[in-house]
Write a protein that holds these residues in place. Sequence first.
Motif, short mmCIF file in Angstrom:
data_model
loop_
_atom_site.label_atom_id
_atom_site.label_comp_id
_atom_site.label_asym_id
_atom_site.label_seq_id
_atom_site.Cartn_x
_atom_site.Cartn_y
_atom_site.Cartn_z
N ASP A 143 2.10 -3.92 -10.84
CA ASP A 143 1.20 -5.06 -10.39
C ASP A 143 1.25 -5.55 -8.83
OD1 ASP A 143 0.12 -5.40 -12.81
OD2 ASP A 143 1.59 -6.66 -13.55
N ASN A 144 2.30 -4.77 -8.05
CA ASN A 144 2.53 -5.09 -6.77
C ASN A 144 2.30 -4.15 -5.87
OD1 ASN A 144 3.56 -7.47 -7.68
ND2 ASN A 144 5.59 -6.55 -8.27
N ILE A 145 1.35 -3.31 -6.32
CA ILE A 145 0.94 -1.83 -5.26
C ILE A 145 -0.48 -1.77 -5.33
CG2 ILE A 145 3.35 -0.55 -5.53
CD1 ILE A 145 1.95 1.22 -7.56
N LYS A 146 -0.86 -1.01 -4.39
CA LYS A 146 -2.19 -0.85 -4.16
C LYS A 146 -2.30 0.65 -3.30
CE LYS A 146 -3.03 -3.44 -0.11
NZ LYS A 146 -3.73 -4.61 0.62
N VAL A 147 -3.67 1.40 -3.23
CA VAL A 147 -3.80 2.30 -2.48
C VAL A 147 -4.93 2.04 -1.66
CG1 VAL A 147 -3.07 4.24 -4.31
CG2 VAL A 147 -5.46 3.14 -4.18
N ARG B 84 -2.70 11.29 0.47
CA ARG B 84 -2.56 10.11 -0.02
C ARG B 84 -2.52 10.17 -1.63
NH1 ARG B 84 -4.45 6.31 3.77
NH2 ARG B 84 -5.34 5.33 1.95
N PHE B 85 -2.09 9.17 -2.16
CA PHE B 85 -2.41 8.92 -3.91
C PHE B 85 -3.83 8.45 -3.76
CE2 PHE B 85 2.38 8.04 -2.72
CZ PHE B 85 2.87 8.85 -3.65
N SER B 86 -4.34 8.71 -4.92
CA SER B 86 -5.67 8.29 -5.27
C SER B 86 -5.61 7.33 -5.98
CB SER B 86 -6.41 9.62 -5.96
OG SER B 86 -6.36 10.69 -5.40
N SER B 87 -4.81 6.73 -6.96
CA SER B 87 -4.45 5.58 -7.56
C SER B 87 -3.06 5.26 -7.57
CB SER B 87 -5.04 5.81 -9.26
OG SER B 87 -4.13 6.81 -9.83
N PRO B 88 -2.72 3.95 -8.00
CA PRO B 88 -1.52 3.44 -8.12
C PRO B 88 -0.78 4.41 -9.15
CG PRO B 88 -2.90 1.78 -8.07
CD PRO B 88 -3.79 2.81 -8.27
N GLU B 89 -1.36 4.75 -10.11
CA GLU B 89 -0.61 5.75 -11.39
C GLU B 89 0.02 6.78 -10.88
OE1 GLU B 89 -3.41 4.18 -11.59
OE2 GLU B 89 -2.89 2.48 -13.19
N ASP B 90 -0.79 7.42 -9.62
CA ASP B 90 -0.27 8.89 -9.01
C ASP B 90 1.22 8.61 -8.44
OD1 ASP B 90 -2.78 9.85 -9.82
OD2 ASP B 90 -3.57 9.77 -7.62
N ILE B 91 1.53 7.54 -8.47
CA ILE B 91 3.15 7.37 -7.66
C ILE B 91 4.15 7.95 -8.82
CG2 ILE B 91 3.62 5.35 -8.50
CD1 ILE B 91 5.00 4.71 -5.96
N LYS B 92 3.54 8.15 -9.97
CA LYS B 92 4.61 8.61 -11.16
C LYS B 92 4.70 10.19 -10.97
CE LYS B 92 2.17 7.05 -14.75
NZ LYS B 92 1.96 6.46 -15.92
N ASN C 145 0.96 -1.12 -0.13
CA ASN C 145 0.17 0.04 -0.02
C ASN C 145 0.74 1.29 -0.01
OD1 ASN C 145 -1.71 2.11 0.68
ND2 ASN C 145 -3.12 0.83 1.68
N ILE C 146 0.89 1.98 -1.03
CA ILE C 146 1.73 3.18 -1.32
C ILE C 146 1.54 4.22 -0.43
CG2 ILE C 146 2.42 2.29 -3.67
CD1 ILE C 146 0.59 4.48 -4.77
N ASN C 147 0.14 4.06 0.23
CA ASN C 147 -0.26 5.31 1.03
C ASN C 147 0.22 4.91 2.59
OD1 ASN C 147 -1.54 7.01 -0.62
ND2 ASN C 147 -3.30 5.81 -1.04
N THR C 148 0.42 3.76 2.91
CA THR C 148 0.90 3.52 4.25
C THR C 148 2.15 2.74 4.52
OG1 THR C 148 -0.10 1.44 4.07
CG2 THR C 148 -1.54 3.32 4.90
N ALA C 149 2.70 2.39 3.52
CA ALA C 149 4.02 1.60 3.50
C ALA C 149 5.27 2.37 4.10
CB ALA C 149 4.36 0.97 2.28
N ASP C 150 5.99 1.85 4.81
CA ASP C 150 7.14 2.57 5.35
C ASP C 150 8.26 2.55 4.30
OD1 ASP C 150 8.19 0.10 5.85
OD2 ASP C 150 7.95 0.04 7.96
N SER C 151 9.58 2.83 4.71
CA SER C 151 10.78 2.94 3.82
C SER C 151 11.13 1.47 3.43
CB SER C 151 11.70 3.77 4.19
OG SER C 151 13.00 3.54 3.51
N ALA C 152 11.03 0.63 4.29
CA ALA C 152 11.69 -0.94 4.05
C ALA C 152 10.59 -1.42 3.41
CB ALA C 152 11.47 -1.55 5.43
#
Length: 222
Positions: free
Chosen positions: A218-222, A195-203, A163-170
Amino acid sequence: MKRLMELIHEKIGYRFDIEAFCRNNRQMLIKVAAAALAVVVAFFVFASEGTGENQENSDNMASDTEVEQPVSESIYVDIGGEVRTPIMAELPEGSRVDDAIKAAGGLTEKADMTDVNRAAFLEDGEKIYIPAVIEEADGLSDGNELEMANGGSGISHQDSKVNINTADSAELQTLTGIGPATAQKIIDYRQENGRFSSPEDIKTVSGIGDKTFEKFKDNIKV
């Protein structure tokens, strides 16, 4: 009567002519006798009424002192789920959940009593359902069995996503192409922009382009 008068005269020497007295005062004697009779009759009447009143009072007192026997009413409850014999049980008013369970033959081995209050009072027409422990785990269990059958680890692909909105550095560094510096950029971006609204927002994070995103999308979610 005459002989009686003669005997009275002989015994007491009473010179007074009683027969003449009675004859001369016949009306007065009748009135006196009638008055005496009325007194006697009145006495018996009042005595009889007094006895009746006493009896009635006694009956009333006995009636008042009688203890009313409580009427036991029945209630009907429907108990099902993980009991040995799901039934509509007839129970005495004031029964508890535990009484309904006993009426249904007790619990099965799968019964989950975590949220069931055995001491709760029952109401007429109430529905009681005893859940099973396995019910809460059915979906996860089936998914794990399928994953294990396919040679997986037993954890579904969905649950392994980061979860790219809650994951820590590790956790972020477990993604392909993400190192410590980029992981910190993702965390800083979240703190500044939310927070990111969608996985694509990480770009939008500096250093993550389309090619890098393709490696872990394919390995991330929000």
